[in-house]
Design a protein around this motif. Structure first.
Motif, PDB file in Angstrom:
ATOM      1  N   ALA A   1      43.588  71.503  44.450  1.00 17.91           N
ATOM      2  CA  ALA A   1      45.132  71.609  44.256  1.00 17.91           C
ATOM      3  C   ALA A   1      45.631  71.617  45.598  1.00 17.91           C
ATOM      4  CB  ALA A   1      45.577  73.135  43.791  1.00 17.91           C
ATOM      5  N   ASP A   2      44.750  71.870  46.727  1.00 18.69           N
ATOM      6  CA  ASP A   2      45.279  71.795  48.108  1.00 18.69           C
ATOM      7  C   ASP A   2      45.192  70.256  48.545  1.00 18.69           C
ATOM      8  OD1 ASP A   2      42.630  71.577  48.564  1.00 18.69           O
ATOM      9  OD2 ASP A   2      42.642  72.916  49.867  1.00 18.69           O
ATOM     10  N   GLY A   3      44.656  69.123  47.919  1.00 14.76           N
ATOM     11  CA  GLY A   3      44.491  67.933  48.034  1.00 14.76           C
ATOM     12  C   GLY A   3      43.253  67.508  48.440  1.00 14.76           C
ATOM     13  N   ALA A   4      42.325  68.536  48.748  1.00 11.92           N
ATOM     14  CA  ALA A   4      41.101  68.127  49.386  1.00 11.92           C
ATOM     15  C   ALA A   4      40.257  67.790  48.216  1.00 11.92           C
ATOM     16  CB  ALA A   4      40.383  69.628  49.694  1.00 11.92           C
ATOM     17  N   LEU A   5      39.016  66.836  48.740  1.00 12.98           N
ATOM     18  CA  LEU A   5      38.232  66.296  47.626  1.00 12.98           C
ATOM     19  C   LEU A   5      36.973  67.044  47.643  1.00 12.98           C
ATOM     20  CD1 LEU A   5      37.729  63.921  45.896  1.00 12.98           C
ATOM     21  CD2 LEU A   5      36.746  62.783  47.462  1.00 12.98           C
ATOM     22  N   PHE A   6      36.530  67.628  46.343  1.00 11.54           N
ATOM     23  CA  PHE A   6      35.320  68.246  46.247  1.00 11.54           C
ATOM     24  C   PHE A   6      34.206  67.426  45.498  1.00 11.54           C
ATOM     25  CE2 PHE A   6      32.518  70.493  43.028  1.00 11.54           C
ATOM     26  CZ  PHE A   6      31.771  71.591  43.937  1.00 11.54           C
TER      27      PHE A   6
ATOM     28  N   ALA B   1      25.592  72.950  43.208  1.00 12.13           N
ATOM     29  CA  ALA B   1      26.408  73.005  44.980  1.00 12.13           C
ATOM     30  C   ALA B   1      25.784  73.854  45.789  1.00 12.13           C
ATOM     31  CB  ALA B   1      27.946  73.122  44.569  1.00 12.13           C
ATOM     32  N   ASN B   2      25.883  73.658  47.193  1.00 13.59           N
ATOM     33  CA  ASN B   2      25.537  74.529  48.147  1.00 13.59           C
ATOM     34  C   ASN B   2      26.479  75.653  48.454  1.00 13.59           C
ATOM     35  OD1 ASN B   2      23.023  73.467  48.535  1.00 13.59           O
ATOM     36  ND2 ASN B   2      23.932  71.836  49.805  1.00 13.59           N
ATOM     37  N   ASN B   3      27.890  75.312  48.090  1.00 14.78           N
ATOM     38  CA  ASN B   3      28.830  76.048  48.390  1.00 14.78           C
ATOM     39  C   ASN B   3      30.104  75.882  47.287  1.00 14.78           C
ATOM     40  OD1 ASN B   3      30.791  73.846  49.633  1.00 14.78           O
ATOM     41  ND2 ASN B   3      29.203  73.910  50.932  1.00 14.78           N
ATOM     42  N   VAL B   4      31.096  76.747  47.373  1.00 10.74           N
ATOM     43  CA  VAL B   4      31.887  76.764  46.297  1.00 10.74           C
ATOM     44  C   VAL B   4      33.446  77.016  46.846  1.00 10.74           C
ATOM     45  CG1 VAL B   4      33.087  78.027  44.172  1.00 10.74           C
ATOM     46  CG2 VAL B   4      30.524  77.715  44.309  1.00 10.74           C
ATOM     47  N   PRO B   5      34.337  75.999  46.516  1.00  5.04           N
ATOM     48  CA  PRO B   5      35.768  76.037  47.128  1.00  5.04           C
ATOM     49  C   PRO B   5      36.394  77.480  46.928  1.00  5.04           C
ATOM     50  CG  PRO B   5      35.609  73.974  46.134  1.00  5.04           C
ATOM     51  CD  PRO B   5      34.308  74.854  45.795  1.00  5.04           C
ATOM     52  N   ASP B   6      37.242  78.038  47.659  1.00  2.00           N
ATOM     53  CA  ASP B   6      37.570  79.285  47.640  1.00  2.00           C
ATOM     54  C   ASP B   6      38.545  79.156  46.226  1.00  2.00           C
ATOM     55  OD1 ASP B   6      36.584  80.331  49.908  1.00  2.00           O
ATOM     56  OD2 ASP B   6      38.234  79.922  51.230  1.00  2.00           O
ATOM     57  N   SER B   7      39.061  78.179  46.079  1.00  4.36           N
ATOM     58  CA  SER B   7      40.171  78.240  44.863  1.00  4.36           C
ATOM     59  C   SER B   7      39.340  78.158  43.368  1.00  4.36           C
ATOM     60  CB  SER B   7      40.933  76.951  44.927  1.00  4.36           C
ATOM     61  OG  SER B   7      40.323  75.787  44.877  1.00  4.36           O
ATOM     62  N   PHE B   8      37.981  78.103  43.373  1.00  6.90           N
ATOM     63  CA  PHE B   8      37.214  78.082  42.363  1.00  6.90           C
ATOM     64  C   PHE B   8      37.318  79.439  41.626  1.00  6.90           C
ATOM     65  CE2 PHE B   8      34.423  74.048  42.126  1.00  6.90           C
ATOM     66  CZ  PHE B   8      35.693  73.082  42.305  1.00  6.90           C
TER      67      PHE B   8
ATOM     68  N   ASN C   1      41.915  66.405  37.973  1.00  3.86           N
ATOM     69  CA  ASN C   1      41.701  65.004  38.164  1.00  3.86           C
ATOM     70  C   ASN C   1      40.143  64.846  38.715  1.00  3.86           C
ATOM     71  OD1 ASN C   1      44.438  63.922  38.207  1.00  3.86           O
ATOM     72  ND2 ASN C   1      45.033  65.345  39.924  1.00  3.86           N
ATOM     73  N   CYS C   2      39.512  64.603  37.919  1.00  8.26           N
ATOM     74  CA  CYS C   2      37.923  64.595  38.180  1.00  8.26           C
ATOM     75  C   CYS C   2      37.310  63.263  37.788  1.00  8.26           C
ATOM     76  CB  CYS C   2      37.161  65.624  37.173  1.00  8.26           C
ATOM     77  SG  CYS C   2      37.790  67.239  37.376  1.00  8.26           S
ATOM     78  N   ARG C   3      36.411  62.842  38.354  1.00  6.28           N
ATOM     79  CA  ARG C   3      35.686  61.448  38.029  1.00  6.28           C
ATOM     80  C   ARG C   3      34.227  61.453  38.352  1.00  6.28           C
ATOM     81  NH1 ARG C   3      34.706  57.982  42.383  1.00  6.28           N
ATOM     82  NH2 ARG C   3      35.646  58.874  44.156  1.00  6.28           N
TER      83      ARG C   3
END
Length: 247
Positions: free
Chosen positions: A146-151, A167-174, A182-184
């Protein structure tokens, strides 16, 4: 080679598609009776809300469903040219697409109506078989946050219903229930990437080697088009065939 691997896309569609008008009406009427919750997705931004199917009206060639509690969401839905419905009754994926909706009054309340779908897709539990993907040169999954960052994260396993990440880490927004619109990811031997929306269904923390943290992230595909589900089916069939040959 497995039976699935030998199927063409047309044969896969024949196996899973229900094109009979009578059968479609019967199944939709059952979902109305059981008050099965459907997600409806629409618009360029893939807006989604949960709805109930309210009535099947064969004489008017239409399906009635409940509107959203948001007036703005309702407006965007009415402006959309195509709607996509999906549910998982009894763990079986059911989805269908329709044209635009219109406003109607149903039993004294506002509702929406669409033409009855010409095709309904039903994937049995056995077709949701989840297979671990290769650890060497793993598939890579990308999502725009949502903040535009690419995971991005390597893929651990996949089925036509969803995908698992390591994953080694999880974004705070998860968080469970968050939608990633928007996934691919790319499948080997495929000319084009597969684009989708997905909902976070689970996040599990594991202890990796040497005490390192590792997260398993489970995502459910949202209204995956049938052609893309067929691509995943073929990929799973190839993996099964290759592993049997090595056994």
């Amino acid at each position: 080679m497995s039976q699935l691997a030998q199927l063409s896309e047309a044969e896969i569609e024949e196996r899973f598609h229900i094109p009979s008008r009578t059968a479609i009406q019967f199944m939709l009427a059952g979902f109305v009776r059981e008050r099965e919750s459907f997600s409806v997705q629409f618009g360029v931004n893939r807006d989604t809300f949960q709805t109930l199917l309210l009535a099947v009206q064969p004489d008017k060639d239409r399906l009635i469903f409940d509107c959203s509690g948001s007036q703005e969401t309702n407006r965007r839905l009415l402006d959309s040219e195509q709607l996509s419905f999906a549910a998982h009754p009894g763990g079986i994926l059911v989805h269908f697409s329709t044209g635009p909706a219109i406003d109607v009054n149903f039993e004294g309340a506002r509702a929406f109506a669409v033409k009855l779908p010409k095709v309904l897709v039903r994937l049995q539990r056995r077709e949701h078989f989840r297979i671990e993907t290769p650890r060497v040169r793993p598939l890579e999954f990308f999502a725009r946050l949502a903040d535009g960052a690419l995971f991005n994260s390597p893929v651990h396993d996949i089925s036509v219903a969803g995908i698992g990440l390591s994953a080694n880490n999880v974004p705070d927004s998860f968080a469970v229930g968050v939608v990633l619109p928007n996934c691919r990811f790319a499948l080997p031997e495929e000319a084009s990437d597969l684009f989708c929306a997905a909902t976070l269904r689970n996040i599990t923390e594991l202890e990796g080697r040497a005490g390192l943290r590792l997260f398993r992230i489970g995502l459910q595909f949202n209204d995956l088009p049938t052609a893309d589900a067929n691509r995943i089916q073929r990929y799973i069939a190839r993996l099964e065939h290759e592993r049997r040959d090595l056994a």
